[in-house]
Design a protein around this motif. Sequence first.
Motif, PDB file in Angstrom:
ATOM      1  N   LEU A  10       0.810  -1.222   0.000  1.00 53.72           N
ATOM      2  CA  LEU A  10       0.000   0.000   0.000  1.00 53.72           C
ATOM      3  C   LEU A  10       0.845   1.275   0.000  1.00 53.72           C
ATOM      4  O   LEU A  10       0.293   2.371  -0.093  1.00 53.72           O
ATOM      5  N   ASN A  11       2.171   1.084   0.121  1.00 54.91           N
ATOM      6  CA  ASN A  11       3.076   2.232   0.132  1.00 54.91           C
ATOM      7  C   ASN A  11       2.768   3.193   1.299  1.00 54.91           C
ATOM      8  O   ASN A  11       2.652   4.394   1.132  1.00 54.91           O
ATOM      9  N   ILE A  12       2.596   2.594   2.490  1.00 46.35           N
ATOM     10  CA  ILE A  12       2.287   3.373   3.696  1.00 46.35           C
ATOM     11  C   ILE A  12       3.349   3.103   4.773  1.00 46.35           C
ATOM     12  O   ILE A  12       4.044   2.091   4.722  1.00 46.35           O
ATOM     13  N   LYS A  13       3.416   4.043   5.747  1.00 44.82           N
ATOM     14  CA  LYS A  13       4.446   3.940   6.789  1.00 44.82           C
ATOM     15  C   LYS A  13       4.099   2.873   7.825  1.00 44.82           C
ATOM     16  O   LYS A  13       4.940   2.069   8.221  1.00 44.82           O
ATOM     17  N   TYR A  14       2.870   2.888   8.301  1.00 52.74           N
ATOM     18  CA  TYR A  14       2.432   1.930   9.330  1.00 52.74           C
ATOM     19  C   TYR A  14       1.305   1.045   8.781  1.00 52.74           C
ATOM     20  O   TYR A  14       0.423   1.553   8.075  1.00 52.74           O
ATOM     21  N   PRO A  15       1.273  -0.232   9.153  1.00 56.02           N
ATOM     22  CA  PRO A  15       0.231  -1.128   8.602  1.00 56.02           C
ATOM     23  C   PRO A  15      -1.112  -0.978   9.337  1.00 56.02           C
ATOM     24  O   PRO A  15      -1.637  -1.928   9.889  1.00 56.02           O
ATOM     25  N   ILE A  16      -1.605   0.244   9.334  1.00 54.47           N
ATOM     26  CA  ILE A  16      -2.862   0.555  10.036  1.00 54.47           C
ATOM     27  C   ILE A  16      -3.837   1.145   9.029  1.00 54.47           C
ATOM     28  O   ILE A  16      -3.566   2.192   8.417  1.00 54.47           O
ATOM     29  N   ILE A  17      -4.968   0.452   8.870  1.00 51.24           N
ATOM     30  CA  ILE A  17      -5.961   0.853   7.875  1.00 51.24           C
ATOM     31  C   ILE A  17      -7.221   1.293   8.601  1.00 51.24           C
ATOM     32  O   ILE A  17      -7.572   0.735   9.643  1.00 51.24           O
ATOM     33  N   GLN A  18      -7.860   2.300   8.065  1.00 53.94           N
ATOM     34  CA  GLN A  18      -9.077   2.814   8.691  1.00 53.94           C
ATOM     35  C   GLN A  18     -10.288   2.100   8.099  1.00 53.94           C
ATOM     36  O   GLN A  18     -10.346   1.864   6.888  1.00 53.94           O
ATOM     37  N   GLY A  19     -11.226   1.747   8.954  1.00 50.89           N
ATOM     38  CA  GLY A  19     -12.430   1.055   8.491  1.00 50.89           C
ATOM     39  C   GLY A  19     -13.286   1.942   7.587  1.00 50.89           C
ATOM     40  O   GLY A  19     -13.305   3.164   7.745  1.00 50.89           O
ATOM     41  N   GLY A  20     -14.005   1.299   6.679  1.00 46.53           N
ATOM     42  CA  GLY A  20     -14.846   2.038   5.723  1.00 46.53           C
ATOM     43  C   GLY A  20     -16.260   2.209   6.246  1.00 46.53           C
ATOM     44  O   GLY A  20     -17.180   1.532   5.804  1.00 46.53           O
ATOM     45  N   MET A  21     -16.429   3.127   7.192  1.00 37.75           N
ATOM     46  CA  MET A  21     -17.701   3.263   7.895  1.00 37.75           C
ATOM     47  C   MET A  21     -18.624   4.269   7.202  1.00 37.75           C
ATOM     48  O   MET A  21     -18.288   5.449   7.071  1.00 37.75           O
ATOM     49  N   ALA A  22     -19.810   3.766   6.796  1.00 38.22           N
ATOM     50  CA  ALA A  22     -20.779   4.615   6.092  1.00 38.22           C
ATOM     51  C   ALA A  22     -21.105   5.867   6.907  1.00 38.22           C
ATOM     52  O   ALA A  22     -21.232   5.791   8.130  1.00 38.22           O
ATOM     53  N   TRP A  23     -21.193   7.003   6.242  1.00 36.28           N
ATOM     54  CA  TRP A  23     -21.485   8.336   6.803  1.00 36.28           C
ATOM     55  C   TRP A  23     -20.329   8.911   7.632  1.00 36.28           C
ATOM     56  O   TRP A  23     -20.185  10.107   7.758  1.00 36.28           O
ATOM     57  N   VAL A  24     -19.501   8.050   8.222  1.00 30.78           N
ATOM     58  CA  VAL A  24     -18.450   8.474   9.150  1.00 30.78           C
ATOM     59  C   VAL A  24     -17.131   8.697   8.395  1.00 30.78           C
ATOM     60  O   VAL A  24     -16.407   9.662   8.657  1.00 30.78           O
ATOM     61  N   ALA A  25     -16.833   7.785   7.482  1.00 31.58           N
ATOM     62  CA  ALA A  25     -15.531   7.803   6.804  1.00 31.58           C
ATOM     63  C   ALA A  25     -15.583   8.699   5.571  1.00 31.58           C
ATOM     64  O   ALA A  25     -15.733   8.243   4.440  1.00 31.58           O
ATOM     65  N   THR A  26     -15.452   9.999   5.821  1.00 33.58           N
ATOM     66  CA  THR A  26     -15.469  11.002   4.743  1.00 33.58           C
ATOM     67  C   THR A  26     -14.028  11.380   4.393  1.00 33.58           C
ATOM     68  O   THR A  26     -13.087  10.877   5.006  1.00 33.58           O
ATOM     69  N   GLY A  40      -5.993   5.877   4.920  1.00 29.06           N
ATOM     70  CA  GLY A  40      -7.338   6.439   5.097  1.00 29.06           C
ATOM     71  C   GLY A  40      -8.283   5.893   4.036  1.00 29.06           C
ATOM     72  O   GLY A  40      -7.857   5.597   2.914  1.00 29.06           O
ATOM     73  N   ILE A  41      -9.539   5.761   4.425  1.00 31.85           N
ATOM     74  CA  ILE A  41     -10.538   5.163   3.526  1.00 31.85           C
ATOM     75  C   ILE A  41     -11.785   6.046   3.479  1.00 31.85           C
ATOM     76  O   ILE A  41     -12.310   6.451   4.526  1.00 31.85           O
ATOM     77  N   ILE A  42     -12.274   6.292   2.271  1.00 33.56           N
ATOM     78  CA  ILE A  42     -13.569   6.964   2.099  1.00 33.56           C
ATOM     79  C   ILE A  42     -14.612   5.853   1.978  1.00 33.56           C
ATOM     80  O   ILE A  42     -14.444   4.937   1.176  1.00 33.56           O
ATOM     81  N   ALA A  43     -15.672   5.941   2.773  1.00 33.59           N
ATOM     82  CA  ALA A  43     -16.718   4.908   2.675  1.00 33.59           C
ATOM     83  C   ALA A  43     -17.801   5.352   1.713  1.00 33.59           C
ATOM     84  O   ALA A  43     -18.385   6.429   1.868  1.00 33.59           O
ATOM     85  N   ALA A  44     -18.082   4.504   0.735  1.00 35.85           N
ATOM     86  CA  ALA A  44     -19.138   4.845  -0.222  1.00 35.85           C
ATOM     87  C   ALA A  44     -20.525   4.586   0.393  1.00 35.85           C
ATOM     88  O   ALA A  44     -21.487   5.265   0.036  1.00 35.85           O
ATOM     89  N   GLY A  45     -20.626   3.627   1.297  1.00 38.15           N
ATOM     90  CA  GLY A  45     -21.924   3.311   1.911  1.00 38.15           C
ATOM     91  C   GLY A  45     -23.003   3.161   0.852  1.00 38.15           C
ATOM     92  O   GLY A  45     -22.806   2.468  -0.151  1.00 38.15           O
ATOM     93  N   ASN A  46     -24.117   3.863   1.042  1.00 38.60           N
ATOM     94  CA  ASN A  46     -25.193   3.861   0.043  1.00 38.60           C
ATOM     95  C   ASN A  46     -25.213   5.159  -0.765  1.00 38.60           C
ATOM     96  O   ASN A  46     -26.199   5.460  -1.429  1.00 38.60           O
ATOM     97  N   ALA A  47     -24.113   5.919  -0.701  1.00 40.26           N
ATOM     98  CA  ALA A  47     -24.094   7.241  -1.350  1.00 40.26           C
ATOM     99  C   ALA A  47     -24.087   7.124  -2.877  1.00 40.26           C
ATOM    100  O   ALA A  47     -23.525   6.173  -3.435  1.00 40.26           O
ATOM    101  N   PRO A  48     -24.694   8.108  -3.559  1.00 44.64           N
ATOM    102  CA  PRO A  48     -24.659   8.116  -5.024  1.00 44.64           C
ATOM    103  C   PRO A  48     -23.244   8.324  -5.544  1.00 44.64           C
ATOM    104  O   PRO A  48     -22.430   8.992  -4.890  1.00 44.64           O
ATOM    105  N   PRO A  49     -22.949   7.782  -6.730  1.00 46.32           N
ATOM    106  CA  PRO A  49     -21.587   7.793  -7.269  1.00 46.32           C
ATOM    107  C   PRO A  49     -20.935   9.173  -7.338  1.00 46.32           C
ATOM    108  O   PRO A  49     -19.748   9.306  -7.027  1.00 46.32           O
ATOM    109  N   GLU A  50     -21.678  10.197  -7.739  1.00 45.08           N
ATOM    110  CA  GLU A  50     -21.043  11.512  -7.929  1.00 45.08           C
ATOM    111  C   GLU A  50     -20.545  12.109  -6.610  1.00 45.08           C
ATOM    112  O   GLU A  50     -19.568  12.853  -6.584  1.00 45.08           O
ATOM    113  N   ILE A  51     -21.230  11.773  -5.524  1.00 47.16           N
ATOM    114  CA  ILE A  51     -20.779  12.221  -4.193  1.00 47.16           C
ATOM    115  C   ILE A  51     -19.398  11.614  -3.908  1.00 47.16           C
ATOM    116  O   ILE A  51     -18.505  12.268  -3.370  1.00 47.16           O
ATOM    117  N   ILE A  52     -19.237  10.368  -4.286  1.00 43.56           N
ATOM    118  CA  ILE A  52     -17.968   9.671  -4.008  1.00 43.56           C
ATOM    119  C   ILE A  52     -16.851  10.220  -4.904  1.00 43.56           C
ATOM    120  O   ILE A  52     -15.721  10.389  -4.449  1.00 43.56           O
TER     121      ILE A  52
END
Length: 318
Positions: A10-26, A40-52
């Motif tokens: 993943l080309n990251i410093k620490y092997p710590i990944i953030q969960g993909g939580m709907a509404w929370v992970a912006t 860091g992870i953006i959660a798509a949840g049920n959001a429409p594609p253009e928002i993502i």
Amino acid sequence: MFDTRVCKLLNIKYPIIQGGMAWVATHELAAAVSEGGGLGIIAAGNAPPEIIRDEIRKVRRLTDKPFGVNIMLMSPFAEDIVGIICEERVPVVTTGAGNPGKFIKMFKKHDVKIIPVVPTVSLARRLERKGVDALIVEGTEAGGHIGELTTMTLVPQVVDAVNIPVIAAGGIGDGRGFLAALSLGAEGVQLGTRFVCSLECIAHDNFKERIVKSKDRETIVTGRSTGYPVRVLKNRFSKEYLELEEKGLTFKELEKFGAGRLKLAVKEGDITKGSVMAGQISGLIKETKPCKDIIEEIIKTAIEKIDIFTSFKGGSAK
Ligand code: TUI
């Protein structure tokens, strides 16, 4: 010391990944975790594609570090989100709540790393054969939609069954959990609930405080009767949901009852009538702090605690 295959992949410093939580992970949370040296992870949840698409562009304005997008496979927009991820050349995708098999070729073609969440050994094996890059192995301690097995039992079984890197999730909130996961053979961890209680997370303060104030036995699982179990913190909503399940309401009726409840809790701060999805580690979380501090503390604790293993060397098991 934590130079695992996950960091290289993943080309990251620490092997710590953030969960993909709907509404929370912006984009705000995703950028803060990536800037802190994790993924860091953006959660798509049920959001429409253009928002993502917009969220992806916003995260890129805040950080030049790698980040990912989580696709909730039950979303009606899942296929369109796949298209956007490929178009926008997002480096990493994580998936949840289903089997991403049919999208793997498309991701490979566009050089997107694919890391599905799996709740069983059989799905882990199947997805390795289909060419995924790594697996997030999530135990039932996690918040939101969950599987049956615990992190402690599932992670080593998947580690033994596959050759690709395993990232442990569910019930991890600090350096001790991180080190425990590495002991089980994982090469990284995914944290959800811990990052909800971060400064940069946009969840309503009521939501964060509800987690910070919670004790060890405050999560329960709704939806077992429907085959879609979801771990949440106890409140009026979850109590009523369970009562309706007891009465034998159908999946559709329960779905209607639960609609909009996560947003209500996360955005409006209604932690009585809303769904406060959180994991069993909630009771461990005592304060809200910056993502960078959360990550650095995990690493610091793990480095300190690793001495436990060296002290064993001269012990009786020699
Ligand atoms: O996906 C999650 N957690 C989630 S998704 C979610 S969505 C949502 N729900 C209600 C309101 C708003 C949004 C909430 N929490 N975690 C990852 C996860 N994936 N847990 C379990 C699974 C899973 C389950 C079955 C992954 C694959 C799977 O495959 C079944 C199959 O088809 O083989």
